[in-house]
Design a protein around this motif. Structure first.
Motif, mmCIF file in Angstrom:
data_model
loop_
_atom_site.group_PDB
_atom_site.id
_atom_site.type_symbol
_atom_site.label_atom_id
_atom_site.label_comp_id
_atom_site.label_asym_id
_atom_site.label_seq_id
_atom_site.Cartn_x
_atom_site.Cartn_y
_atom_site.Cartn_z
ATOM 1 N N ASP A 67 0.854 -1.022 -0.091
ATOM 2 C CA ASP A 67 -0.002 -0.108 -0.043
ATOM 3 C C ASP A 67 0.914 1.182 0.019
ATOM 4 O O ASP A 67 0.706 2.316 -0.745
ATOM 5 N N VAL A 68 1.881 1.056 0.942
ATOM 6 C CA VAL A 68 2.827 2.209 1.048
ATOM 7 C C VAL A 68 3.625 2.546 -0.122
ATOM 8 O O VAL A 68 3.795 3.797 -0.737
ATOM 9 N N ILE A 69 4.353 1.412 -0.565
ATOM 10 C CA ILE A 69 5.032 1.740 -1.702
ATOM 11 C C ILE A 69 4.314 2.261 -3.223
ATOM 12 O O ILE A 69 4.837 3.031 -3.807
ATOM 13 N N SER A 89 -5.332 10.306 -1.848
ATOM 14 C CA SER A 89 -5.149 9.021 -1.714
ATOM 15 C C SER A 89 -5.970 8.597 -0.723
ATOM 16 O O SER A 89 -5.876 8.944 0.456
ATOM 17 N N GLU A 90 -6.076 7.290 -0.753
ATOM 18 C CA GLU A 90 -6.722 6.538 0.287
ATOM 19 C C GLU A 90 -5.651 6.334 1.627
ATOM 20 O O GLU A 90 -6.306 6.348 2.778
ATOM 21 N N GLU A 91 -4.595 6.448 1.122
ATOM 22 C CA GLU A 91 -3.508 6.049 2.320
ATOM 23 C C GLU A 91 -3.075 7.430 3.026
ATOM 24 O O GLU A 91 -1.989 7.450 3.761
ATOM 25 N N ASP A 112 -6.908 5.040 -5.189
ATOM 26 C CA ASP A 112 -6.577 4.263 -4.220
ATOM 27 C C ASP A 112 -5.498 3.408 -4.774
ATOM 28 O O ASP A 112 -5.634 2.540 -5.816
ATOM 29 N N PRO A 113 -4.257 3.565 -4.314
ATOM 30 C CA PRO A 113 -2.935 2.895 -4.718
ATOM 31 C C PRO A 113 -3.032 1.579 -4.947
ATOM 32 O O PRO A 113 -2.466 0.777 -5.962
ATOM 33 N N LEU A 114 -3.368 0.782 -3.925
ATOM 34 C CA LEU A 114 -3.740 -0.632 -3.851
ATOM 35 C C LEU A 114 -5.008 -1.147 -3.497
ATOM 36 O O LEU A 114 -4.756 -1.540 -2.245
ATOM 37 N N GLY A 127 -5.398 -4.027 -7.347
ATOM 38 C CA GLY A 127 -5.244 -3.109 -8.521
ATOM 39 C C GLY A 127 -5.199 -1.946 -8.013
ATOM 40 O O GLY A 127 -5.034 -1.557 -6.711
ATOM 41 N N THR A 128 -5.072 -0.745 -9.254
ATOM 42 C CA THR A 128 -4.907 0.576 -8.562
ATOM 43 C C THR A 128 -6.087 1.292 -9.327
ATOM 44 O O THR A 128 -6.358 1.046 -10.661
ATOM 45 N N ILE A 129 -6.871 2.108 -8.466
ATOM 46 C CA ILE A 129 -8.060 2.667 -8.802
ATOM 47 C C ILE A 129 -7.592 4.232 -9.035
ATOM 48 O O ILE A 129 -7.102 4.777 -8.060
ATOM 49 N N PHE A 130 -7.941 5.088 -10.190
ATOM 50 C CA PHE A 130 -7.917 6.358 -9.929
ATOM 51 C C PHE A 130 -8.905 7.316 -10.721
ATOM 52 O O PHE A 130 -9.582 6.666 -11.538
#
Ligand code: AFP
Length: 335
Positions: A67-69, A89-91, A112-114, A127-130
């Motif tokens: 998630d962080v990467i 971002s979600e994170e 949402d990066p991961l 996956g990644t959602i944008f």
């Protein structure tokens, strides 16, 4: 026949459909970041990327290393190009500010990066959602970008997409003119168009829901799922099949490929939260894609894309996919 890469598709969109050059650049940069994330995901234990961090994100969820990467890859790729006014971002608790040494652009990127990161350690698709929005006019205000700039309904999205890291890495994209699918050719290092004009069949006999939450559902959802489970001898008169990957990207990808209905309803576990999924970087981009492919998306009472967000990490109930079933379950909420 020559292959249509993502770059070629985007250049042709600029030429024929007036897609702005900076939007084209933005999508290319996001796609490049997704390739990098795909590479990191595929290394698994060999790359030391599995497992959790000691940290939690703003939703109180334990962050996975990936998630962080993935978040860092997307931030680094997008902060310097001059195409963005900010990111969310979600994170991250708050909006990400473009560092002062770089120029700012016209767009906002929300991601949402991961997605589905609980699947990472068991080698199942993630996956990644944008989602891409225009940055509202800030009347010459050069200060920090606040959350309010992002709080636009999903109808304002100028582009949305997701990358799925599964047996193949694919990028699904809409610029508001249908949905195109690109598969990563690892030898070329390019996304190549493999799915033109994706359409979701209106009717389906497949649904996706986390059945373990059944005892917490509201009455319209219980009624609807009871009818699905009753099969041929029930009121819907046909047998339904069920699938649940626990990664929205993978469940939505299946629906874009062969139809189906995805549901994450609100429930009584946390009555103050209108669902589990996040509006800005899960439900909105996926609803834009699904509608562009001929499907529908509601929260049970209204079209998701019409919801006026009130906070960056707002949650929402989600019913999306094949039109006939989305309309049926939405009608049950309205009765
Ligand atoms: P994570 O990204 O935290 O794994 O959550 C994934 C997700 O937001 C969405 O992609 C899934 O559809 C849903 O949550 C799965 O929820 P359950 O844990 O209830 O199966």
């Amino acid at each position: 026949m020559s292959r249509v890469t993502l770059s070629r598709y985007l250049i042709e969109q600029t030429r024929c459909n007036n897609t702005p050059a900076d939007l084209r650049f933005l999508i290319e940069v996001v796609a490049r970041a997704c390739k990098e994330i795909s590479h990191a995901v595929s290394k698994g234990a060999l790359g030391g990327v599995l497992g959790s961090m000691e940290t939690e994100n703003v939703q109180g969820e334990v962050q996975k290393k990936l998630d962080v990467i993935s978040n860092e890859i997307l931030l680094e790729a997008n902060e310097w190009g001059g195409h963005l006014a900010g990111m969310a971002s979600e994170e991250m608790d708050n909006a990400y500010q473009i560092p002062g040494k770089y120029p700012k652009g016209a767009y906002l990127l929300v991601f949402d990066p991961l997605d589905g990161s609980s699947n990472i350690d068991v080698n199942v698709s993630v996956g990644t959602i944008f989602s891409v929005l225009r940055c509202p006019d800030r009347n010459g205000n050069d200060g920090d970008l606040g959350e309010e700039a992002f709080l636009q309904p999903g109808t304002e999205q100028v582009a949305a997409g997701y990358a799925i890291y599964g047996p193949q890495t694919m990028l699904m994209l809409t610029l508001g003119d249908g949905v195109k699918g690109f598969t990563l050719d690892r030898e070329l290092g390019s996304f190549v168009m493999t799915h033109d004009n994706i359409r979701i069949p209106e009717k389906t006999a497949e649904f996706a829901i986390n059945m373990s939450n059944q005892r917490h559902w509201e009455a319209p959802v219980s009624r609807y799922v009871d009818e699905l489970l009753a099969g041929k001898s029930g009121p819907l008169g046909k047998d339904y099949n069920m699938r649940w990957v626990a990664a929205m990207v993978a469940d939505v990808h299946r629906i874009l490929t062969r139809g189906g209905l995805f549901m994450y309803p609100r429930d009584s576990r946390e009555p103050e939260k209108p669902g589990k999924l996040r509006l800005m970087y899960e439900a909105n981009p996926m609803s834009f894609i699904v509608e562009q492919a001929g499907g529908a998306a509601t929260n049970g009472s209204q079209r998701i894309l019409d919801i006026q967000p009130t906070s960056l990490h707002q949650r929402v109930a989600v019913f999306l996919g094949s039109k006939e079933e989305v309309e049926r379950v939405t009608a049950y909420h309205q009765e």
